[in-house]
Design a protein around this motif. Structure first.
Motif, mmCIF file in Angstrom:
data_model
loop_
_atom_site.group_PDB
_atom_site.id
_atom_site.type_symbol
_atom_site.label_atom_id
_atom_site.label_comp_id
_atom_site.label_asym_id
_atom_site.label_seq_id
_atom_site.Cartn_x
_atom_site.Cartn_y
_atom_site.Cartn_z
ATOM 1 N N ILE A 45 0.836 -1.205 0.000
ATOM 2 C CA ILE A 45 0.000 0.000 0.000
ATOM 3 C C ILE A 45 0.868 1.252 0.000
ATOM 4 O O ILE A 45 0.614 2.212 -0.745
ATOM 5 C CB ILE A 45 -0.936 -0.005 1.224
ATOM 6 C CG1 ILE A 45 -1.945 -1.150 1.101
ATOM 7 C CG2 ILE A 45 -1.668 1.333 1.348
ATOM 8 C CD1 ILE A 45 -2.792 -1.353 2.338
ATOM 9 N N VAL A 46 1.905 1.236 0.830
ATOM 10 C CA VAL A 46 2.806 2.391 0.909
ATOM 11 C C VAL A 46 3.458 2.658 -0.441
ATOM 12 O O VAL A 46 3.524 3.809 -0.902
ATOM 13 C CB VAL A 46 3.885 2.159 1.990
ATOM 14 C CG1 VAL A 46 4.996 3.196 1.870
ATOM 15 C CG2 VAL A 46 3.268 2.214 3.377
ATOM 16 N N LEU A 49 1.057 4.169 -2.974
ATOM 17 C CA LEU A 49 0.873 5.600 -2.715
ATOM 18 C C LEU A 49 2.090 6.397 -3.171
ATOM 19 O O LEU A 49 1.954 7.489 -3.750
ATOM 20 C CB LEU A 49 0.626 5.822 -1.221
ATOM 21 C CG LEU A 49 -0.716 5.337 -0.668
ATOM 22 C CD1 LEU A 49 -0.764 5.505 0.842
ATOM 23 C CD2 LEU A 49 -1.871 6.104 -1.326
ATOM 24 N N LEU A 52 1.897 6.699 -7.018
ATOM 25 C CA LEU A 52 0.865 7.618 -7.503
ATOM 26 C C LEU A 52 1.229 9.072 -7.202
ATOM 27 O O LEU A 52 1.169 9.941 -8.087
ATOM 28 C CB LEU A 52 -0.482 7.269 -6.871
ATOM 29 C CG LEU A 52 -1.097 5.930 -7.294
ATOM 30 C CD1 LEU A 52 -2.345 5.630 -6.469
ATOM 31 C CD2 LEU A 52 -1.427 5.932 -8.778
ATOM 32 N N LEU A 53 1.620 9.336 -5.956
ATOM 33 C CA LEU A 53 1.962 10.707 -5.577
ATOM 34 C C LEU A 53 3.246 11.171 -6.260
ATOM 35 O O LEU A 53 3.340 12.316 -6.724
ATOM 36 C CB LEU A 53 2.118 10.801 -4.055
ATOM 37 C CG LEU A 53 0.850 10.559 -3.234
ATOM 38 C CD1 LEU A 53 1.177 10.509 -1.746
ATOM 39 C CD2 LEU A 53 -0.183 11.650 -3.507
ATOM 40 N N CYS A 89 10.110 6.837 -10.162
ATOM 41 C CA CYS A 89 8.720 6.428 -9.922
ATOM 42 C C CYS A 89 8.164 5.588 -11.071
ATOM 43 O O CYS A 89 7.309 4.722 -10.857
ATOM 44 C CB CYS A 89 7.845 7.660 -9.703
ATOM 45 S SG CYS A 89 8.129 8.483 -8.107
#
Length: 344
Positions: A45-46, A49, A52-53, A89
Motif C-alpha cells: 500500500i505504501v 501511494l 501515484l503521488l 517512480c
C-alpha cells in the motif's frame, strides 16, 4: 571463480545461495504469500501511494518548472530533481508487481535497469542537493562573483556533470544484478564476487551520504554565520525549501544505508530483523521521490496564503521565492561592495 550470492532485491532477502544447486531448487513450486502477510500488504500500500503521488507530483513539477516558469538557475536545479524522481517512480510498478507475485517476470535487462535507476536517483538527488547548497553559499559569500557568473548555462553544465557521476556510481548495479531461479521462483538479485559487496556498500555510503552531508552542513554553517554577521536579512524564507529537501533526503535514506551496511555481515545478524529493515528502509527511501514535490507546494507560502492561491501558483511561488530573495540579496551586496570600493 567462487561467487557470493545474495538473494536480495527491493523487497526480498534470503540467506547465501549456492549456484550449484539452482536446478535442484527450481523443481519446487513457489506460491506468493504477500497478500496474506500484514507487513507485505502494508509495504504494498505504501509503495502504491509513493508511485501515484511521486509520478503525478513530479510530472506536475516538470511541467511547471520546464514549461510555465522562466528558466533560471533555481528552476534548473528543481527541474533536474523532479526528472530524477519521476524516472524512479516510473520503475516502481515493476517492483510492486514483484512484491505481489514474489516472482520476477520482467527479464534480466529490466532487473538491471530498475536497480540502476534507484541508485541513479539516489546519487543524482544528493549531488544536486550538494550543488544547490554550494550555490547558495557562493551567492552569499561572493555576491559580486555570483552576480556576474551565476547563469542558466553554467547551472545546466553542472547538472550534466552531476548526472554523469550518478550514472558512473550506479554501474555496479548494472554489472552485478542478475536473474536466477531459486526455490521455484525467478529472482532479481545482487550476485557479487568476493569482497565486491563490501566495497560497493561502503562506497555508496561514503559518496551518497557521508561526504555530501559534511559538505552541505559546512555550506549552511557558512551561510548562517555570514548572514547573521552582516545582518543583511532577517528572513529565513530563502532557505526553507532547501532545508526541508535536505532534511527529508537524509531522513529517508539513512535507514536504507544503515541496513545495507549491516547486510555486509548478514550471517552474524538476525535474519528476520535484517529482512524487515531492508524492506522498510527501501520503502522509506522511495518515499523521498514523492516528498520533494509536496515540499515545493507547501513550503513557498504560509498556510493561510496557500488556501488563497491555486495549486500551480503555490508551486511557482515555492520554486521562485528563493531566486527572488537571493537576487535581492545579491543586488544589495553588490551595491554595498561597489560603494565600499569607491572609498578604498
Amino acid at each position: 571463480m567462487d561467487m557470493e550470492g545474495y538473494v536480495y532485491d527491493y523487497y526480498n532477502y534470503t540467506d547465501d545461495y549456492d549456484p550449484d544447486v539452482i536446478e535442484e531448487e527450481s523443481v519446487h513450486k513457489h506460491k506468493s504469500t504477500c497478500l496474506s502477510e500484514a507487513m507485505c500488504v502494508s509495504l504494498l500500500i505504501v509503495n502504491l501511494l509513493i508511485f501515484l503521488l511521486g509520478f503525478f507530483g513530479n510530472a506536475l513539477v516538470i511541467w511547471i518548472a520546464g514549461f510555465r516558469m522562466k528558466k533560471t538557475v533555481n528552476t534548473t536545479w528543481y527541474l533536474s530533481l523532479a526528472i530524477s524522481d519521476f524516472i524512479f517512480c516510473t520503475c516502481l510498478p515493476l517492483s510492486i508487481a514483484n512484491m505481489v507475485m514474489d516472482n520476477w517476470i520482467f527479464g534480466q535487462f529490466m532487473c538491471k535497469v530498475t536497480s540502476s535507476v534507484m541508485f541513479v536517483n539516489m546519487f543524482s538527488s544528493i549531488f544536486l542537493l550538494v550543488i544547490i547548497s554550494a550555490d547558495r553559499c557562493v551567492s552569499v559569500v561572493f555576491p559580486v562573483w555570483a552576480q556576474n557568473h551565476r547563469s542558466v548555462k553554467m547551472a545546466s553544465a553542472v547538472v550534466g556533470v552531476a548526472w554523469l557521476l550518478a550514472f558512473a556510481l550506479s554501474v555496479p548495479s548494472a554489472i552485478y544484478r542478475k536473474v536466477i531461479d531459486h526455490l521455484g521462483r525467478t529472482v532479481c538479485l545482487n550476485f557479487y564476487p568476493p569482497h565486491a559487496h563490501q566495497i560497493v556498500a561502503v562506497t555508496r555510503f561514503l559518496a551518497g551520504f557521508v561526504v555530501p552531508f559534511v559538505i552541505i552542513i559546512g555550506c549552511y554553517s557558512i551561510i548562517i554565520f555570514k548572514l547573521r554577521n552582516n545582518k543583511m536579512t532577517k528572513s529565513s524564507k530563502p532557505f526553507k525549501v532547501m532545508t526541508a529537501l535536505v532534511a527529508t533526503f537524509f531522513t529517508c535514506w539513512l535507514p536504507y544505508h544503515v541496513f545495507v551496511l549491516l547486510e555486509v555481515n548478514h550471517s552474524k545478524l538476525d535474519h528476520n530483523l535484517l529482512v524487515t529493515g531492508l524492506q522498510v528502509g527501501t520503502s522509506v527511501a522511495a518515499a523521498n521521490s514523492f516528498l520533494n514535490p509536496v515540499l515545493y507546494v507547501f513550503m513557498g507560502n504560509d498556510f493561510r496564503q496557500s488556501f488563497k492561491s491555486s495549486l500551480l501558483r503555490k508551486m511557482e511561488n515555492a520554486m521562485g521565492e528563493e531566486g527572488r530573495t537571493i537576487s535581492r540579496y545579491l543586488s544589495r551586496s553588490s551595491s554595498m561592495d561597489t560603494r565600499a570600493s569607491t572609498h578604498m
